[in-house]
Design a protein around this motif. Structure first.
Motif, PDB file in Angstrom:
ATOM      1  N   SER A  91      40.486  50.370  40.372  1.00 40.64           N
ATOM      2  CA  SER A  91      40.020  51.721  40.646  1.00 40.64           C
ATOM      3  C   SER A  91      38.496  51.734  40.674  1.00 40.64           C
ATOM      4  CB  SER A  91      40.542  52.662  39.556  1.00 40.64           C
ATOM      5  OG  SER A  91      39.963  53.933  39.694  1.00 40.64           O
ATOM      6  N   PHE A  92      37.936  52.391  41.709  1.00 44.35           N
ATOM      7  CA  PHE A  92      36.488  52.441  41.861  1.00 44.35           C
ATOM      8  C   PHE A  92      36.064  53.882  41.976  1.00 44.35           C
ATOM      9  CE2 PHE A  92      36.424  47.969  42.911  1.00 44.35           C
ATOM     10  CZ  PHE A  92      37.605  47.763  43.577  1.00 44.35           C
ATOM     11  N   ASN A  93      34.951  54.202  41.334  1.00 44.61           N
ATOM     12  CA  ASN A  93      34.362  55.526  41.504  1.00 44.61           C
ATOM     13  C   ASN A  93      33.168  55.370  42.431  1.00 44.61           C
ATOM     14  OD1 ASN A  93      33.416  58.088  41.387  1.00 44.61           O
ATOM     15  ND2 ASN A  93      33.392  58.222  39.149  1.00 44.61           N
ATOM     16  N   THR A  94      33.395  55.724  43.694  1.00 43.74           N
ATOM     17  CA  THR A  94      32.362  55.519  44.712  1.00 43.74           C
ATOM     18  C   THR A  94      31.772  56.842  45.156  1.00 43.74           C
ATOM     19  OG1 THR A  94      33.958  55.690  46.518  1.00 43.74           O
ATOM     20  CG2 THR A  94      33.671  53.519  45.511  1.00 43.74           C
ATOM     21  N   GLY A  95      31.798  57.813  44.236  1.00 38.74           N
ATOM     22  CA  GLY A  95      31.422  59.165  44.637  1.00 38.74           C
ATOM     23  C   GLY A  95      32.678  59.922  45.002  1.00 38.74           C
ATOM     24  N   TYR A 141      39.703  40.395  41.823  1.00 38.04           N
ATOM     25  CA  TYR A 141      39.255  41.580  42.527  1.00 38.04           C
ATOM     26  C   TYR A 141      37.877  41.329  43.118  1.00 38.04           C
ATOM     27  CZ  TYR A 141      36.116  42.464  38.656  1.00 38.04           C
ATOM     28  OH  TYR A 141      35.119  42.337  37.728  1.00 38.04           O
ATOM     29  N   SER A 142      37.538  42.153  44.069  1.00 42.43           N
ATOM     30  CA  SER A 142      36.208  42.126  44.662  1.00 42.43           C
ATOM     31  C   SER A 142      35.695  43.548  44.671  1.00 42.43           C
ATOM     32  CB  SER A 142      36.279  41.592  46.101  1.00 42.43           C
ATOM     33  OG  SER A 142      35.027  41.722  46.734  1.00 42.43           O
ATOM     34  N   SER A 143      34.475  43.746  44.129  1.00 38.31           N
ATOM     35  CA  SER A 143      33.965  45.102  44.040  1.00 38.31           C
ATOM     36  C   SER A 143      32.453  45.115  43.960  1.00 38.31           C
ATOM     37  CB  SER A 143      34.534  45.791  42.799  1.00 38.31           C
ATOM     38  OG  SER A 143      33.903  47.035  42.603  1.00 38.31           O
ATOM     39  N   SER A 144      31.869  46.098  44.605  1.00 37.85           N
ATOM     40  CA  SER A 144      30.429  46.350  44.487  1.00 37.85           C
ATOM     41  C   SER A 144      30.139  47.314  43.353  1.00 37.85           C
ATOM     42  CB  SER A 144      29.902  46.945  45.798  1.00 37.85           C
ATOM     43  OG  SER A 144      30.252  46.135  46.896  1.00 37.85           O
ATOM     44  N   TYR A 145      31.203  47.857  42.776  1.00 37.32           N
ATOM     45  CA  TYR A 145      31.083  48.860  41.729  1.00 37.32           C
ATOM     46  C   TYR A 145      31.713  48.329  40.446  1.00 37.32           C
ATOM     47  CZ  TYR A 145      30.545  51.685  45.940  1.00 37.32           C
ATOM     48  OH  TYR A 145      30.139  52.176  47.152  1.00 37.32           O
ATOM     49  N   SER A 146      31.445  48.998  39.341  1.00 38.06           N
ATOM     50  CA  SER A 146      32.114  48.639  38.091  1.00 38.06           C
ATOM     51  C   SER A 146      33.545  49.143  38.159  1.00 38.06           C
ATOM     52  CB  SER A 146      31.391  49.271  36.899  1.00 38.06           C
ATOM     53  OG  SER A 146      30.099  48.739  36.763  1.00 38.06           O
ATOM     54  N   PRO A 147      34.498  48.240  38.115  1.00 33.92           N
ATOM     55  CA  PRO A 147      35.888  48.667  38.312  1.00 33.92           C
ATOM     56  C   PRO A 147      36.576  49.052  37.010  1.00 33.92           C
ATOM     57  CG  PRO A 147      35.814  46.299  38.194  1.00 33.92           C
ATOM     58  CD  PRO A 147      34.392  46.783  38.009  1.00 33.92           C
ATOM     59  N   SER A 148      37.601  49.853  37.147  1.00 32.91           N
ATOM     60  CA  SER A 148      38.619  49.989  36.117  1.00 32.91           C
ATOM     61  C   SER A 148      39.839  49.248  36.637  1.00 32.91           C
ATOM     62  CB  SER A 148      38.949  51.459  35.871  1.00 32.91           C
ATOM     63  OG  SER A 148      37.825  52.129  35.353  1.00 32.91           O
ATOM     64  N   LEU A 149      40.534  48.587  35.740  1.00 31.61           N
ATOM     65  CA  LEU A 149      41.623  47.705  36.157  1.00 31.61           C
ATOM     66  C   LEU A 149      42.890  48.044  35.392  1.00 31.61           C
ATOM     67  CD1 LEU A 149      39.268  44.705  35.941  1.00 31.61           C
ATOM     68  CD2 LEU A 149      40.466  45.254  38.041  1.00 31.61           C
ATOM     69  N   PHE A 150      43.998  47.935  36.081  1.00 23.37           N
ATOM     70  CA  PHE A 150      45.291  48.301  35.519  1.00 23.37           C
ATOM     71  C   PHE A 150      46.327  47.254  35.927  1.00 23.37           C
ATOM     72  CE2 PHE A 150      44.139  52.832  34.854  1.00 23.37           C
ATOM     73  CZ  PHE A 150      43.049  52.945  35.707  1.00 23.37           C
TER      74      PHE A 150
END
Lengths: 114, 115
Positions: free
Chosen positions: A94-98, A25-34
């Motif tokens: 899954s990302f919580n970006t606001g 994965y690639s993310s600027s945020y702390s991800p949740s992964l499933f």
């Protein structure tokens, strides 16, 4: 940008041998992964999820996955494949970006040979 | 019901016709999602509802696609003037809350074939 890559579109194993389905994965945020599984003509079912607790996550049907932040990976494994494991597997980030965003990988089809 | 219910399970229509696909989420689930899955491909996000508002419509492929939701209950996805490229399985999912990494519960999908 956020993305999820399943490195193999198809994986074929013999019954009783280990399974490895790869996900990066690639993310600027702390991800949740499933990981979700989809059997033919069925809906998707959750196998397991990582939400910032233990990095080794155990799921249903003997599957487990390890979150490796340094490698940005969340590979799915099972020690011994069973014929009933033949299905499509989706890695999901899954990302919580606001706001809430969920991205599905393209899927890996697992074939299990007798 | 116990799970997410979608109807119809199969729909065959002629190009140019309108179709409506229905999703009944799990009772109490505030968040509802629509995805499209073309043959042999992954899931394509269409739209997300939190209650009856849609904070994210970014996945709707064209203005022929629309969706609505009544309260925290049934949702309808409408495709107007269907095209052959609309042929796919349309999956609905619900979750207890949309503002966090909750598990998605999926229906079995509505398979749309446009001739």
């Amino acid at each position: 940008a956020q993305s999820v890559t399943q490195l193999d579109s198809h994986v074929s194993v013999s019954e009783g041998t280990p399974v490895l389905l790869r996900c990066n994965y690639s993310s600027s945020y702390s991800p949740s992964l499933f990981w979700y599984v989809q059997h033919p003509n069925k809906g998707l079912q959750l196998l397991l999820k990582y939400t910032s607790a233990a990095t080794l996550v155990k799921g249903i049907n003997g599957f487990e996955a390890e979150f490796k932040k340094s490698e940005t990976s969340f590979h799915l494994t099972k020690p011994s494949a069973h014929m009933s494991d033949a299905a499509e597997y989706f890695c999901v980030v899954s990302f919580n970006t606001g706001g809430f965003k969920t991205i599905f990988g393209a899927g890996t089809r697992l074939f299990v040979k007798a | 019901g116990a799970g997410v219910s979608q109807s119809p399970s199969n729909k065959v229509t002629e190009k140019g016709k309108d179709v409506e696909l229905r999703c009944d989420p799990i009772s109490g689930h505030t968040a509802l999602y629509w995805y499209r899955q073309r043959l042999g491909q992954g899931l394509e996000f269409l739209i997300y509802f939190q209650g009856n508002s849609a904070p994210d419509k970014s996945g709707l492929p064209s203005d022929r696609f629309s969706a609505e939701r009544t309260g925290e209950s049934v949702s309808t996805l409408t495709i107007q003037r269907t095209q052959q490229e609309d042929s796919a399985v349309y999956l609905c999912a619900s979750s207890l809350r949309g503002l966090g990494p909750g598990e998605l519960f999926f229906g079995e999908g509505s398979r749309l074939t446009v001739l």
